[in-house]
Scaffold this active site. Structure first.
Site, PDB file in Angstrom:
ATOM      1  N   LYS A  42       9.544 -18.655  29.855  1.00  0.00           N
ATOM      2  CA  LYS A  42       9.482 -17.604  29.102  1.00  0.00           C
ATOM      3  C   LYS A  42       9.970 -16.296  28.234  1.00  0.00           C
ATOM      4  O   LYS A  42       9.753 -15.778  27.483  1.00  0.00           O
ATOM      5  CB  LYS A  42       8.477 -16.322  30.425  1.00  0.00           C
ATOM      6  N   GLU A  98      15.022 -19.962  21.780  1.00  0.00           N
ATOM      7  CA  GLU A  98      15.276 -20.478  23.227  1.00  0.00           C
ATOM      8  C   GLU A  98      16.245 -18.773  23.034  1.00  0.00           C
ATOM      9  O   GLU A  98      16.643 -18.245  22.633  1.00  0.00           O
ATOM     10  CB  GLU A  98      16.123 -20.918  23.695  1.00  0.00           C
ATOM     11  N   ASP A  99      16.368 -18.171  24.265  1.00  0.00           N
ATOM     12  CA  ASP A  99      17.117 -17.104  24.721  1.00  0.00           C
ATOM     13  C   ASP A  99      17.916 -17.392  24.751  1.00  0.00           C
ATOM     14  O   ASP A  99      18.658 -17.024  24.418  1.00  0.00           O
ATOM     15  CB  ASP A  99      16.230 -16.800  26.923  1.00  0.00           C
ATOM     16  N   ILE A 100      18.951 -18.121  25.660  1.00  0.00           N
ATOM     17  CA  ILE A 100      19.841 -18.097  26.491  1.00  0.00           C
ATOM     18  C   ILE A 100      20.645 -19.746  26.410  1.00  0.00           C
ATOM     19  O   ILE A 100      19.998 -20.908  26.932  1.00  0.00           O
ATOM     20  CB  ILE A 100      20.071 -17.896  28.250  1.00  0.00           C
ATOM     21  N   ASP A 102      23.132 -22.514  28.700  1.00  0.00           N
ATOM     22  CA  ASP A 102      23.696 -22.638  29.673  1.00  0.00           C
ATOM     23  C   ASP A 102      23.938 -23.666  29.524  1.00  0.00           C
ATOM     24  O   ASP A 102      25.170 -23.949  29.171  1.00  0.00           O
ATOM     25  CB  ASP A 102      22.999 -22.107  31.502  1.00  0.00           C
ATOM     26  N   GLY A 104      23.299 -26.580  28.089  1.00  0.00           N
ATOM     27  CA  GLY A 104      22.380 -27.361  27.602  1.00  0.00           C
ATOM     28  C   GLY A 104      20.822 -28.402  28.097  1.00  0.00           C
ATOM     29  O   GLY A 104      20.950 -28.811  26.837  1.00  0.00           O
ATOM     30  N   THR A 106      17.823 -27.748  29.276  1.00  0.00           N
ATOM     31  CA  THR A 106      17.071 -27.802  28.736  1.00  0.00           C
ATOM     32  C   THR A 106      16.649 -27.757  26.887  1.00  0.00           C
ATOM     33  O   THR A 106      15.552 -28.579  26.343  1.00  0.00           O
ATOM     34  CB  THR A 106      16.166 -25.446  28.867  1.00  0.00           C
ATOM     35  N   ASP A 158      15.312 -13.045  32.943  1.00  0.00           N
ATOM     36  CA  ASP A 158      15.488 -12.581  33.833  1.00  0.00           C
ATOM     37  C   ASP A 158      16.537 -12.723  35.036  1.00  0.00           C
ATOM     38  O   ASP A 158      16.795 -13.853  35.221  1.00  0.00           O
ATOM     39  CB  ASP A 158      13.441 -12.635  34.780  1.00  0.00           C
TER      40      ASP A 158
HETATM   41  P1  IMP Z   1      19.864 -25.005  30.518  1.00  0.00           P
HETATM   42  O1  IMP Z   1      19.554 -25.558  30.601  1.00  0.00           O
HETATM   43  O2  IMP Z   1      21.480 -24.936  31.263  1.00  0.00           O
HETATM   44  O3  IMP Z   1      20.587 -24.342  29.192  1.00  0.00           O
HETATM   45  O4  IMP Z   1      19.973 -23.510  30.948  1.00  0.00           O
HETATM   46  C1  IMP Z   1      18.486 -22.755  30.642  1.00  0.00           C
HETATM   47  C2  IMP Z   1      17.694 -21.699  30.965  1.00  0.00           C
HETATM   48  O5  IMP Z   1      17.969 -21.786  32.208  1.00  0.00           O
HETATM   49  C3  IMP Z   1      17.345 -21.010  30.354  1.00  0.00           C
HETATM   50  O6  IMP Z   1      16.379 -20.589  28.955  1.00  0.00           O
HETATM   51  C4  IMP Z   1      16.755 -19.739  30.877  1.00  0.00           C
HETATM   52  O7  IMP Z   1      15.399 -19.572  31.533  1.00  0.00           O
HETATM   53  C5  IMP Z   1      17.756 -20.249  32.263  1.00  0.00           C
HETATM   54  N1  IMP Z   1      19.557 -18.602  32.760  1.00  0.00           N
HETATM   55  C6  IMP Z   1      19.820 -19.602  32.615  1.00  0.00           C
HETATM   56  N2  IMP Z   1      21.342 -18.650  32.157  1.00  0.00           N
HETATM   57  C7  IMP Z   1      20.214 -16.958  32.382  1.00  0.00           C
HETATM   58  C8  IMP Z   1      20.744 -15.601  32.982  1.00  0.00           C
HETATM   59  O8  IMP Z   1      22.216 -15.675  33.048  1.00  0.00           O
HETATM   60  N3  IMP Z   1      19.911 -15.407  32.781  1.00  0.00           N
HETATM   61  C9  IMP Z   1      18.271 -15.503  32.562  1.00  0.00           C
HETATM   62  N4  IMP Z   1      18.347 -17.060  32.805  1.00  0.00           N
HETATM   63  C10 IMP Z   1      19.082 -17.396  32.632  1.00  0.00           C
HETATM   64 MG    MG Z   2      14.564 -19.889  28.382  1.00  0.00          MG
END
Ligand code: IMP
Ligand code: MG
Length: 176
Positions: A42, A98-100, A102, A104, A106, A158
């Protein structure tokens, strides 16, 4: 609820300015092409809404939803598809929004999966990236901001489904 103690990390004005810059850059790079903006639900819904409206090229909006498998509070790295894109992306120019980013995982999962579907091109756009938390290498073609490794909320992001509609990106104070 939204009045809980938060520190502003990126203000509404800064976000607005940066989204405008990204939109200008993307519009220039895709001149003469139609772009499929693929928002990752979302978290990306607000960023996608603002970005998409500031582009000057022909574009369509699609969504995809994924979730991360978690073991406790530690991300396991496994990603699961919850809702697929409704349209074929074959021969289309796709920009994942993508929003963020972290760890990587996703974005990496989405790139691998979508590349098998024969898009004309596929690139990535993320509003923020956490520093020093990457576990897999993913290219972010369009990046809004680099931020420290803290849990951020607002502008779509969120904490347990709260704070998504804050107009800025903030950090929740831990002693809350
Ligand atoms: P990744 O797969 O670890 O890169 O994380 C991606 C997903 O984790 C993002 O699309 C967010 O949905 C969630 N996420 C990671 N860090 C945060 C944060 O600080 N606040 C909110 N959502 C986060
Ligand atoms: Mg996300």
């Amino acid at each position: 609820m939204d009045d809980a103690a938060k520190r502003v990390l990126i203000s509404e004005k800064e976000i607005e300015r940066r989204v405008g810059e990204l939109a200008a850059q993307i519009s220039a790079d895709y001149t003469g092409q139609e772009l499929v903006l693929l928002g990752v639900l979302k978290g990306a819904f607000i960023f996608l809404a603002d970005l998409s409206r500031r582009l000057t090229i022909p574009r369509v909006v699609e969504f995809i939803a994924v979730t991360s498998y978690e073991s406790g509070s530690v991300p396991s790295g496994a990603v699961r598809l919850i809702m697929d894109v409704r349209k074929s992306i074959e021969d289309k120019h796709v920009l994942i929004v993508e929003d963020i980013v972290d760890t990587g995982h996703t974005l990496h999962y989405l790139m691998e999966m979508l590349e098998t579907r024969g898009p004309a091109s596929i690139k990535t756009c993320a509003l923020v990236r956490k520093s020093g938390t990457a576990q897999v290498d993913v290219t972010i073609d369009y990046l809004g901001f680099d931020i420290p490794d803290e849990w951020v909320v607002g502008y779509g992001l969120d904490f347990a489904e709260k704070y998504r509609t804050l107009p800025y990106i903030g950090v929740i104070d831990t002693d809350e």
